[in-house]
Enzyme design. Sequence first.
Site, PDB file in Angstrom:
ATOM      1  CD  GLN A 110      -2.527   1.219   2.709  1.00  0.00           C
ATOM      2  OE1 GLN A 110      -1.930   0.938   3.743  1.00  0.00           O
ATOM      3  NE2 GLN A 110      -3.809   1.561   2.695  1.00  0.00           N
ATOM      4  N   GLY A 111       0.787   2.037  -1.051  1.00  0.00           N
ATOM      5  CA  GLY A 111       1.568   3.265  -1.124  1.00  0.00           C
ATOM      6  C   GLY A 111       0.716   4.479  -0.797  1.00  0.00           C
TER       7      GLY A 111
ATOM      8  CB  SER B 196       2.165   6.800   4.968  1.00  0.00           C
ATOM      9  OG  SER B 196       1.032   6.488   5.726  1.00  0.00           O
TER      10      SER B 196
ATOM     11  CD  GLU C  11     -14.319  -7.863   6.929  1.00  0.00           C
ATOM     12  OE1 GLU C  11     -14.731  -8.263   8.028  1.00  0.00           O
ATOM     13  OE2 GLU C  11     -14.964  -8.007   5.880  1.00  0.00           O
TER      14      GLU C  11
ATOM     15  CG  ASN D  61      -6.416   4.179  18.516  1.00  0.00           C
ATOM     16  OD1 ASN D  61      -6.398   3.637  17.408  1.00  0.00           O
ATOM     17  ND2 ASN D  61      -6.439   3.487  19.645  1.00  0.00           N
ATOM     18  CD  GLU D  62      -4.346   9.604  19.448  1.00  0.00           C
ATOM     19  OE1 GLU D  62      -3.745   9.041  18.498  1.00  0.00           O
ATOM     20  OE2 GLU D  62      -4.430   9.095  20.581  1.00  0.00           O
TER      21      GLU D  62
END
Lengths: 402, 383
Positions: A126-127, A129, A245, A388-389
């Site tokens: 996965q590209g 970030s 999912e 999580n933020e």
Amino acid sequence: MDLRLSEEERRFREEVCAFIDAALDPATRARMESGRLPTKEQWVAWHRTLAARGWSVPDWPKEAGGPGWDPVRRYLFREALQAAPAPQPQQFGTQMVGPVLIAFGTEAQKRRFLPRIVTLEDWWCQGFSEPEAGSDLASLRTTARLEGEHWIVTGQKTWTTLAHWADWMFALVRTDPSAAKPQEGIGFLLIDMRSPGITVRPILTIDGEHEVNEVFLDEVRVPAENMVGDPRRGWDCAKFLLSHERAGQARVGIAKERIRRLKRIAAETRSPRGRLIDDPSFRDRLAAIEVEVKALEITCLRVVAAEATRAGDRAPDPASSLLKIRGSEILQAIATLTLEAAGEGALAAPEAEPDRPSNEVPSVPDWAAMSAPLWMNWRKFSIYGGTNEIQRNIMAKAFLGL
Amino acid sequence: MEFELSEEQRLLEASLRRLLADRYGFDRRKAHARTPEGWSREVWRAFAELGVLALPFAEEEGGLGGSAVETMLVAQALGEALVLEPWLATVVLGGGFLRHGASAELRAAIVPRLAAGEVLLAFAHTERGATADPADVVTTARREDGGWRLNGRKTLVLHGDVADHLVVTARVTGAPGEERGLAAFLVPATASGLARRTLRTNDGRRAAEIVLDDVAVADDCVLGEPGEAFPLIERVVQEAIAALAAEAVGVMTLAHRLTIDYLKTRRQFGRPIGSFQVLQHRATDMLIAIEEARSMAIWAAMSLDEPDAAERRRALSAVKALIGRRGRFVAEMAVQLHGGIGLTMDYAVGHCMARLLAIDALFGNAAHHLARLADGGGLIRAA
């Protein structure tokens, strides 16, 4: 209202568990149980074993090559794998780019890529970030400019999980730097990792693992046919993918498997109060986590049941944020309890393989040596896929209108 | 697996919520709370007319045959309105003993009147210095003259100040803590030798201290099997825990809704305080806690059907532990996000906090149930 599984659902689960038990290579299971990532060979072999049974793409509809399971069966299947513990079908293909192609891809793209995901002929990474685009993903700067029949891609991706094993990358690239909003003018592009101009550089994490990488792209030529959907609307694909999912985010099966294992460990571990499993403070803390796992499990089932009634809805579901937050916090709490159980044993660095005592010092069992690396590694659960933020920001906006 | 409500269940919930919206606004509630009894007979009659009191009883006995799911829906709606009326004491606790432990004659004598709102019940069980273990009973029942004589002292008997009949637990044989030897009786509050004194609880409700001085009880008022009443007592307490879990979800929902409204309207530093990220995240954590609590309330209702007693006990302990902790967390956050106004009698959020603390305290708090669960081996088997 009835939380019990139906007769068919129970039979389904038994069938899945029996298959895993019979088909899972013991070395792979031992590696998973130890907390190590499976080797690429183990992962590919297991994925293909599942593929041969028709189970490697549990979320896909029948017409795309999947088993066509309802959300309850998909949940039961994942949980059974987590409980074994066995590797999941390789997620970057089956859970990420695959569903995006099914929803947004051309017929030619589907025909070309989907069958190779089913059998893991292609390992995807996965590209998303970039060094300057983490939580603020839409600020990404890797550019793609169209030259004739090719996109010319230049930039840098980072935190790219298992890019060193990957054949292909699905990447977000800026196709229109002049777009009015940062989310506009981004394309979802499929890039062959063997293309000239790609350099993969390992990032070693503090647990000693090589799991993530930097990927440099220097004037990489990508055929125009590898763009998924509108070259300016790739953000829609990304949002779809990040919320796909939903119930899988919770990792309830992993939590249960880790707790079972910790109980077995605690029965053989000494504490200042006798056996660790008899230490009231340890027991109460473990019980508190078990209660939270149960609350998460029922919440998961509620989300799964709701998912079944809104099939085909592509809108991101903020409930996945809730499951991810609690799922990550619970696994981190289990890792902490395991680390404390290890005591001074947590100092020893583990061997590469689970079946050898750590540092050739037989007094430190492998689980204890693995406890600190795992504790450190599992911090990632509250960071990747949207911290999580960020998940709380999403929920505050979606549920609370704040 | 199925989480949907039936059409009938949805109707019941909607009509009760409509009644509460019409007749149980916070100002009305304040007025009820100021009466000597601390609640409203008029509202109680409205509950009776709606069928809320008849709900869990069998249809052939004048009830509506509702299941644990219906009770859950009612409890949640009552919680969301911070209802003060003695529904838990009369319908869930007293009614539970009638349903599971009373003779057909006794049920026929009481259930129709209870359903009509004419009879109030209370559960006289807790004793001073006792743990939350349902077998921790010192009060004695002595066989005498073809009947029973009760001696002892009960405390924190919820709505025991107004109850017409008390379900009294007592020990026929054995020592406090032993499951064998327990009995339960339905005792008229007017019985000779029974004295009661009204207590106030921290959530603005009433309870009673009950002294039993050689109170005579006839055989036809025995609930369950004398000496073998522990499973009956435990069963009713578990039903009460399930109802409290659902009520807590309702109270938490109210606290959260008030908090979100406040975050959107209260302005400081020239902007709504809800625009501050740290407050948004706390409000989100409240929501997560409520969804976890809701899941556990559902699980509680479902677990009441679990035939394995040990399994059922573990489940209800897990539920009570989570409800207590999450309830306290939501209360703390709601008050914190409101600031000082959250601590005042005039505003509902403080009452949510008081009720959530009371719910945690009832029938074993989170620490009690966590310890019991841990001692019972937890929820997840090692092998």
